[in-house]
Design an enzyme around this catalytic site. Structure first.
Site, PDB file in Angstrom:
ATOM      1  N   HIS A 228      76.814 151.883  27.367  1.00 10.47           N
ATOM      2  CA  HIS A 228      76.177 151.448  26.015  1.00 10.47           C
ATOM      3  C   HIS A 228      74.544 151.997  26.186  1.00 10.47           C
ATOM      4  O   HIS A 228      74.136 151.651  27.156  1.00 10.47           O
ATOM      5  CB  HIS A 228      76.356 149.999  25.589  1.00 10.47           C
ATOM      6  CG  HIS A 228      75.610 149.694  24.667  1.00 10.47           C
ATOM      7  ND1 HIS A 228      75.645 150.169  23.363  1.00 10.47           N
ATOM      8  CD2 HIS A 228      74.593 148.715  24.290  1.00 10.47           C
ATOM      9  CE1 HIS A 228      74.874 149.655  22.562  1.00 10.47           C
ATOM     10  NE2 HIS A 228      74.214 148.501  23.297  1.00 10.47           N
TER      11      HIS A 228
ATOM     12  N   ASN B 179      69.672 152.917  19.966  1.00  6.43           N
ATOM     13  CA  ASN B 179      70.759 151.804  20.146  1.00  6.43           C
ATOM     14  C   ASN B 179      71.714 151.771  18.728  1.00  6.43           C
ATOM     15  O   ASN B 179      71.314 151.226  17.733  1.00  6.43           O
ATOM     16  CB  ASN B 179      70.339 150.520  20.384  1.00  6.43           C
ATOM     17  CG  ASN B 179      71.572 149.649  20.724  1.00  6.43           C
ATOM     18  OD1 ASN B 179      72.681 149.951  20.319  1.00  6.43           O
ATOM     19  ND2 ASN B 179      71.515 148.268  21.285  1.00  6.43           N
TER      20      ASN B 179
ATOM     21  N   CYS C  51      77.272 145.251  20.505  1.00  7.64           N
ATOM     22  CA  CYS C  51      77.275 146.475  21.318  1.00  7.64           C
ATOM     23  C   CYS C  51      78.657 146.832  22.271  1.00  7.64           C
ATOM     24  O   CYS C  51      78.766 147.792  22.887  1.00  7.64           O
ATOM     25  CB  CYS C  51      75.920 146.431  22.233  1.00  7.64           C
ATOM     26  SG  CYS C  51      74.721 146.462  21.025  1.00  7.64           S
TER      27      CYS C  51
HETATM   28  N1  COA Z   1      55.478 147.815  21.198  1.00  6.84           N
HETATM   29  C1  COA Z   1      54.444 147.687  21.952  1.00  6.84           C
HETATM   30  N2  COA Z   1      54.535 146.528  22.355  1.00  6.84           N
HETATM   31  C2  COA Z   1      55.675 145.701  22.403  1.00  6.84           C
HETATM   32  C3  COA Z   1      56.610 146.185  21.700  1.00  6.84           C
HETATM   33  C4  COA Z   1      56.584 147.423  20.988  1.00  6.84           C
HETATM   34  N3  COA Z   1      57.441 148.098  20.041  1.00  6.84           N
HETATM   35  N4  COA Z   1      57.755 145.262  21.548  1.00  6.84           N
HETATM   36  C5  COA Z   1      57.366 144.159  22.276  1.00  6.84           C
HETATM   37  N5  COA Z   1      56.116 144.461  22.692  1.00  6.84           N
HETATM   38  C6  COA Z   1      55.323 143.708  23.639  1.00  6.84           C
HETATM   39  C7  COA Z   1      55.651 142.205  23.600  1.00  6.84           C
HETATM   40  O1  COA Z   1      55.171 141.504  22.474  1.00  6.84           O
HETATM   41  C8  COA Z   1      54.971 141.680  24.865  1.00  6.84           C
HETATM   42  O2  COA Z   1      53.716 141.532  24.807  1.00  6.84           O
HETATM   43  P1  COA Z   1      53.065 140.226  25.432  1.00  6.84           P
HETATM   44  O3  COA Z   1      53.405 140.425  26.649  1.00  6.84           O
HETATM   45  O4  COA Z   1      51.673 140.312  25.061  1.00  6.84           O
HETATM   46  O5  COA Z   1      53.876 138.795  24.882  1.00  6.84           O
HETATM   47  C9  COA Z   1      55.217 142.969  25.958  1.00  6.84           C
HETATM   48  O6  COA Z   1      55.548 144.066  25.022  1.00  6.84           O
HETATM   49  C10 COA Z   1      56.238 142.709  26.856  1.00  6.84           C
HETATM   50  O7  COA Z   1      57.480 142.319  26.315  1.00  6.84           O
HETATM   51  P2  COA Z   1      58.721 142.418  26.948  1.00  6.84           P
HETATM   52  O8  COA Z   1      59.803 141.723  26.104  1.00  6.84           O
HETATM   53  O9  COA Z   1      58.659 141.907  28.282  1.00  6.84           O
HETATM   54  O10 COA Z   1      59.375 143.843  27.045  1.00  6.84           O
HETATM   55  P3  COA Z   1      60.554 144.382  27.924  1.00  6.84           P
HETATM   56  O11 COA Z   1      60.040 145.371  28.868  1.00  6.84           O
HETATM   57  O12 COA Z   1      61.514 143.364  28.050  1.00  6.84           O
HETATM   58  O13 COA Z   1      61.210 145.372  26.837  1.00  6.84           O
HETATM   59  C11 COA Z   1      62.988 145.229  25.197  1.00  6.84           C
HETATM   60  C12 COA Z   1      61.628 145.003  25.678  1.00  6.84           C
HETATM   61  C13 COA Z   1      63.498 144.838  23.919  1.00  6.84           C
HETATM   62  C14 COA Z   1      62.738 146.982  25.182  1.00  6.84           C
HETATM   63  C15 COA Z   1      63.886 145.061  26.492  1.00  6.84           C
HETATM   64  O14 COA Z   1      63.626 143.707  26.849  1.00  6.84           O
HETATM   65  C16 COA Z   1      65.407 145.417  26.199  1.00  6.84           C
HETATM   66  O15 COA Z   1      65.864 146.216  26.260  1.00  6.84           O
HETATM   67  N6  COA Z   1      66.073 144.181  26.220  1.00  6.84           N
HETATM   68  C17 COA Z   1      67.673 144.094  26.128  1.00  6.84           C
HETATM   69  C18 COA Z   1      67.905 145.016  24.918  1.00  6.84           C
HETATM   70  C19 COA Z   1      69.633 144.990  25.318  1.00  6.84           C
HETATM   71  O16 COA Z   1      70.230 145.137  26.097  1.00  6.84           O
HETATM   72  N7  COA Z   1      70.145 144.195  24.275  1.00  6.84           N
HETATM   73  C20 COA Z   1      71.786 144.032  24.298  1.00  6.84           C
HETATM   74  C21 COA Z   1      72.453 145.115  23.585  1.00  6.84           C
HETATM   75  S1  COA Z   1      71.921 145.328  21.730  1.00  6.84           S
END
Ligand code: COA
Length: 335
Positions: free
Chosen positions: A259, A289, A118
């Site tokens: 980004h 993304n 990214c």
């Molecule tokens: N729909 C519903 N629930 C979902 C889901 C979806 N698409 N994806 C994950 N979940 C669930 C998880 O399983 C988790 O459930 P649990 O608590 O029962 O285990 C819950 O939602 C929370 O997951 P969590 O990982 O804490 O969510 P989050 O708030 O961190 O959001 C992302 C997830 C991926 C959106 C976030 O972590 C993120 O943006 N990460 C960084 C991405 C990034 O910057 N990458 C670098 C550049 S590519």
């Protein structure tokens, strides 16, 4: 004024973009995995993403470059170097840059692919800057292109909702105006982050085999929570640091160009910089993304909306797999 010792600066003189027609909205994901439009919208800011149904990353890039040619009447024979930032090359080798040059019959250009996930566009723009400021080249094309759908597991709700396909490019040209184009940059890598965001299969560590396919090793894996924590700090701090280094106050900044991985990471960066919400470029709701394409795609979209003007101070900021992160202070050069 640029803080480099070169007598030249690298400024953007042209750009183009391409997004495929096929739209996957959040409703579609409700039908294929256990998720909701509400969860995706509140946790990420994404509403839709574009998917390339036929073709490869080079096809996205070719269309973005053709868009640039149409907009700015650029003679491709004047481009000396092309750098293609991507994590989804058409194949391991030859480089996607070579494939693109062949498709566009660019016989006067050399170039290569650059892998920084990214942060690909920022690292490639920095490389273009170095080529130009060294005095070696006058025109360097930077392409950010990714067909993320090629490495996305559409049964994994943790990742499949996040990514889309797109390409965008910016043409950098030498100028002797030290107060134009790229003024400053800050780039970082921390390889200890490699265990949180990766694609395990297909490389020399795990060459493609029945086993790697069975274990879904040719798809993106991300520990979202772990990446989120460092991404928030990394992107916010690099954007803030580059402002401070250049004595820029919040009022001096026209736009943060972040980004587009997650709206909450973008918002944390905005707060750290102390700038108003309308000074943040956001198009994650439309495209998700798109990895190396997000930042140039924002530039093109905001230009098309008439929101960019010559002399604007832009802070570009990214965070991605590696970990890689970085910021660029860019003075916009076009009316
Ligand atoms: N729909 C519903 N629930 C979902 C889901 C979806 N698409 N994806 C994950 N979940 C669930 C998880 O399983 C988790 O459930 P649990 O608590 O029962 O285990 C819950 O939602 C929370 O997951 P969590 O990982 O804490 O969510 P989050 O708030 O961190 O959001 C992302 C997830 C991926 C959106 C976030 O972590 C993120 O943006 N990460 C960084 C991405 C990034 O910057 N990458 C670098 C550049 S590519």
């Amino acid at each position: 004024m640029s803080n480099s010792e070169s007598k030249y600066n690298a400024r953007i003189i042209a750009f183009g973009k391409y997004v495929p027609d096929k739209v996957l909205d959040n409703k579609y994901f409700e039908s294929i995995v256990d998720t909701t439009d509400e969860w995706i919208t509140t946790r990420t800011g994404i509403k839709e993403r574009r998917i390339l149904e036929k073709g490869a990353t080079s096809d996205l890039a070719v269309k973005a470059i053709q868009d640039m040619v149409r907009r700015f009447n650029i003679d491709l024979d004047t481009i000396e170097v092309m750098i293609v930032a991507t994590v989804t090359p058409d194949m391991f080798f030859p480089s996607t840059a070579c494939v693109i040059m062949d498709k566009l019959e660019m016989e006067n250009t050399w170039g290569f692919d650059l892998s920084a996930a990214c942060s690909g566009y920022i690292f490639a723009a920095s490389t273009a800057r170095a080529f130009i400021e060294s005095g070696l080249y006058k025109r360097v094309l930077v392409v950010g292109a990714d067909k993320m759908s090629a490495i996305t597991d559409y049964t994994d709700r943790n990742t499949c909702i996040l990514f889309g396909d797109a390409a965008a490019c910016t043409l950098f040209e030498r100028t002797e105006n030290k107060n134009d184009g790229i003024i400053d940059e800050l780039l970082y890598c921390d390889g200890s982050g490699r265990n949180h965001l990766y694609m395990l299969g297909g490389g020399s560590l795990n060459p493609a085999s029945h086993e790697t396919v069975d274990k879904k090793m040719h798809y993106i894996y991300q520990d979202g929570k772990a990446v989120f924590k460092v991404a928030v700090i990394g992107m916010a701090e690099v954007a803030y640091e580059i402002m401070v280094r250049n004595n820029l106050k919040p009022d001096d900044v026209a736009y943060l160009v972040p980004h587009q991985a997650n709206l909450r990471i973008i918002e944390a960066t905005r707060q750290r910089m102390g700038i108003d919400p309308e000074k943040v470029m956001v198009n994650i709701h439309k495209y998700g993304n798109t990895t190396a394409a997000t930042i140039p795609l924002c530039l093109v979209d905001y230009y098309d909306e008439g929101k960019l003007k010559k002399g604007d101070n832009l802070i570009l900021a990214s965070f991605g797999a590696g970990f890689t992160w970085g910021g660029i202070y860019l003075k916009w050069s076009l009316d």
